[in-house]
Design a protein around this motif. Structure first.
Motif, PDB file in Angstrom:
ATOM      1  N   VAL A 279       0.846  -1.194   0.000  1.00 13.64           N
ATOM      2  CA  VAL A 279       0.000   0.000   0.000  1.00 13.64           C
ATOM      3  C   VAL A 279       0.882   1.246   0.000  1.00 13.64           C
ATOM      4  N   ASP A 280       0.417   2.304  -0.638  1.00 14.13           N
ATOM      5  CA  ASP A 280       1.266   3.489  -0.781  1.00 14.13           C
ATOM      6  C   ASP A 280       1.328   4.372   0.453  1.00 14.13           C
ATOM      7  N   TYR A 281       0.552   4.103   1.487  1.00 17.99           N
ATOM      8  CA  TYR A 281       0.598   4.940   2.678  1.00 17.99           C
ATOM      9  C   TYR A 281       1.195   4.242   3.888  1.00 17.99           C
ATOM     10  N   PHE A 282       1.668   3.008   3.727  1.00 22.75           N
ATOM     11  CA  PHE A 282       2.456   2.301   4.741  1.00 22.75           C
ATOM     12  C   PHE A 282       3.752   1.896   4.084  1.00 22.75           C
ATOM     13  N   ASN A 283       4.841   2.031   4.786  1.00 19.86           N
ATOM     14  CA  ASN A 283       6.099   1.560   4.233  1.00 19.86           C
ATOM     15  C   ASN A 283       7.023   1.084   5.332  1.00 19.86           C
ATOM     16  N   PRO A 284       7.383  -0.203   5.293  1.00 17.72           N
ATOM     17  CA  PRO A 284       8.361  -0.694   6.262  1.00 17.72           C
ATOM     18  C   PRO A 284       9.767  -0.271   5.845  1.00 17.72           C
ATOM     19  N   ILE A 285      10.604  -0.033   6.847  1.00 14.16           N
ATOM     20  CA  ILE A 285      12.017   0.250   6.604  1.00 14.16           C
ATOM     21  C   ILE A 285      12.839  -0.582   7.578  1.00 14.16           C
ATOM     22  N   THR A 286      14.082  -0.811   7.192  1.00 17.36           N
ATOM     23  CA  THR A 286      15.045  -1.449   8.075  1.00 17.36           C
ATOM     24  C   THR A 286      16.159  -0.446   8.324  1.00 17.36           C
ATOM     25  N   VAL A 287      16.456  -0.221   9.593  1.00 16.25           N
ATOM     26  CA  VAL A 287      17.517   0.709   9.994  1.00 16.25           C
ATOM     27  C   VAL A 287      18.659  -0.132  10.559  1.00 16.25           C
ATOM     28  N   THR A 288      19.838   0.003   9.972  1.00 16.96           N
ATOM     29  CA  THR A 288      21.007  -0.762  10.409  1.00 16.96           C
ATOM     30  C   THR A 288      22.059   0.209  10.944  1.00 16.96           C
ATOM     31  N   TYR A 289      22.456  -0.024  12.181  1.00 24.57           N
ATOM     32  CA  TYR A 289      23.423   0.839  12.863  1.00 24.57           C
ATOM     33  C   TYR A 289      24.806   0.182  12.785  1.00 24.57           C
ATOM     34  N   ALA A 290      25.707   0.769  11.993  1.00 20.66           N
ATOM     35  CA  ALA A 290      27.035   0.193  11.787  1.00 20.66           C
ATOM     36  C   ALA A 290      27.841   0.137  13.078  1.00 20.66           C
ATOM     37  N   GLU A 291      27.644   1.102  13.949  1.00 23.08           N
ATOM     38  CA  GLU A 291      28.400   1.191  15.205  1.00 23.08           C
ATOM     39  C   GLU A 291      28.246  -0.069  16.057  1.00 23.08           C
TER      40      GLU A 291
ATOM     41  N   GLY B 248      25.963  -2.847  14.950  1.00 26.15           N
ATOM     42  CA  GLY B 248      25.430  -3.971  14.186  1.00 26.15           C
ATOM     43  C   GLY B 248      23.943  -4.217  14.436  1.00 26.15           C
ATOM     44  N   GLN B 249      23.306  -3.350  15.225  1.00 28.70           N
ATOM     45  CA  GLN B 249      21.877  -3.521  15.509  1.00 28.70           C
ATOM     46  C   GLN B 249      21.043  -3.226  14.268  1.00 28.70           C
ATOM     47  N   ARG B 250      19.911  -3.929  14.193  1.00 26.36           N
ATOM     48  CA  ARG B 250      18.942  -3.689  13.111  1.00 26.36           C
ATOM     49  C   ARG B 250      17.597  -3.388  13.746  1.00 26.36           C
ATOM     50  N   GLN B 251      16.926  -2.418  13.184  1.00 24.60           N
ATOM     51  CA  GLN B 251      15.624  -2.008  13.685  1.00 24.60           C
ATOM     52  C   GLN B 251      14.644  -1.973  12.520  1.00 24.60           C
ATOM     53  N   LYS B 252      13.468  -2.532  12.756  1.00 22.47           N
ATOM     54  CA  LYS B 252      12.412  -2.472  11.742  1.00 22.47           C
ATOM     55  C   LYS B 252      11.372  -1.466  12.207  1.00 22.47           C
ATOM     56  N   LEU B 253      11.026  -0.548  11.308  1.00 23.58           N
ATOM     57  CA  LEU B 253      10.034   0.475  11.615  1.00 23.58           C
ATOM     58  C   LEU B 253       8.971   0.505  10.521  1.00 23.58           C
ATOM     59  N   LEU B 254       7.796   0.970  10.881  1.00 28.74           N
ATOM     60  CA  LEU B 254       6.733   1.190   9.908  1.00 28.74           C
ATOM     61  C   LEU B 254       6.569   2.685   9.745  1.00 28.74           C
ATOM     62  N   LEU B 255       6.641   3.148   8.507  1.00 33.56           N
ATOM     63  CA  LEU B 255       6.374   4.547   8.213  1.00 33.56           C
ATOM     64  C   LEU B 255       4.951   4.650   7.686  1.00 33.56           C
ATOM     65  N   VAL B 256       4.261   5.713   8.085  1.00 29.71           N
ATOM     66  CA  VAL B 256       2.857   5.910   7.743  1.00 29.71           C
ATOM     67  C   VAL B 256       2.712   7.279   7.098  1.00 29.71           C
ATOM     68  N   ARG B 257       2.035   7.316   5.954  1.00 31.25           N
ATOM     69  CA  ARG B 257       1.797   8.598   5.271  1.00 31.25           C
ATOM     70  C   ARG B 257       0.417   9.100   5.661  1.00 31.25           C
ATOM     71  N   ASP B 258       0.362  10.341   6.153  1.00 32.42           N
ATOM     72  CA  ASP B 258      -0.903  10.933   6.576  1.00 32.42           C
ATOM     73  C   ASP B 258      -0.865  12.419   6.239  1.00 32.42           C
ATOM     74  N   ASP B 259      -1.886  12.917   5.585  1.00 33.88           N
ATOM     75  CA  ASP B 259      -1.979  14.334   5.201  1.00 33.88           C
ATOM     76  C   ASP B 259      -0.742  14.825   4.459  1.00 33.88           C
ATOM     77  N   GLY B 260      -0.206  13.983   3.585  1.00 31.02           N
ATOM     78  CA  GLY B 260       0.914  14.393   2.751  1.00 31.02           C
ATOM     79  C   GLY B 260       2.285  14.305   3.386  1.00 31.02           C
ATOM     80  N   HIS B 261       2.378  13.835   4.634  1.00 27.62           N
ATOM     81  CA  HIS B 261       3.668  13.730   5.302  1.00 27.62           C
ATOM     82  C   HIS B 261       3.876  12.308   5.805  1.00 27.62           C
ATOM     83  N   TRP B 262       5.140  11.912   5.889  1.00 35.77           N
ATOM     84  CA  TRP B 262       5.492  10.605   6.426  1.00 35.77           C
ATOM     85  C   TRP B 262       5.756  10.727   7.917  1.00 35.77           C
ATOM     86  N   TRP B 263       5.343   9.720   8.668  1.00 32.97           N
ATOM     87  CA  TRP B 263       5.499   9.648  10.115  1.00 32.97           C
ATOM     88  C   TRP B 263       6.008   8.267  10.490  1.00 32.97           C
ATOM     89  N   ILE B 264       6.448   8.103  11.726  1.00 30.09           N
ATOM     90  CA  ILE B 264       6.899   6.809  12.225  1.00 30.09           C
ATOM     91  C   ILE B 264       5.807   6.222  13.103  1.00 30.09           C
TER      92      ILE B 264
END
Length: 157
Positions: free
Chosen positions: A116-128, A130-146
């Protein structure tokens, strides 16, 4: 006199247009001058061009998120929560504790394909760390949010 009325009317129209842009179109978050962050945002390899477009759209949000993590700013992270999420504070504080120090090094963000175009998963990888974090981004009123806290991410869609 007629010339002054026209000039005044034009100034009022310009002022209204600027206020509309400032309140509706400008992102409600911005990258601060410090601390600096080292973030690379890229799209997952995909045959769909919208994945690359989304990566470009979320670039500022992700950089602001990492900057606030690095700064230890849980309140600032909570302000990045989608409008339909409640109580983002505890989740934001948890993210600052868990990933704040890791945000000091290089951070790779991969924007994944989404159905769907208003939900987007991302993976954040911290090189320092080695941690990985999965987040969901949500589009609302023309802006992206977490997606932070409790809520229905589809409520504003």
């Amino acid at each position: 006199m007629k010339k002054w009325v026209i000039l005044l009317g034009g100034a009022v129209v310009v002022g209204i247009a600027a206020a509309v842009w400032w309140n509706w179109f400008r992102a409600p978050y911005a990258l601060a001058d410090s601390p600096t962050v080292d973030v690379t945002v890229r799209a997952q390899k995909s045959p769909y061009p919208d994945v690359q477009e989304t990566a470009e759209d979320v670039d500022t949000l992700v950089r602001v998120y990492v900057q606030r993590l690095k700064n230890g700013d849980a309140k600032g992270v909570a302000e990045l929560a989608g409008p339909d999420y409640t109580e983002p504070g505890p989740t934001a504080a948890e993210f600052v504790r868990e990933y704040g120090e890791a945000a000091d090094g290089h951070v790779d963000v991969t924007v994944l394909e989404s159905a769907v175009d208003y939900f987007n998963p991302i993976t954040v990888t911290y090189a320092e760390t080695g941690q990985r974090q999965k987040l969901l981004l949500v589009r609302d009123d023309g802006h992206w949010w977490i997606g932070l806290g409790d809520g229905d991410p589809a409520a504003g869609a």
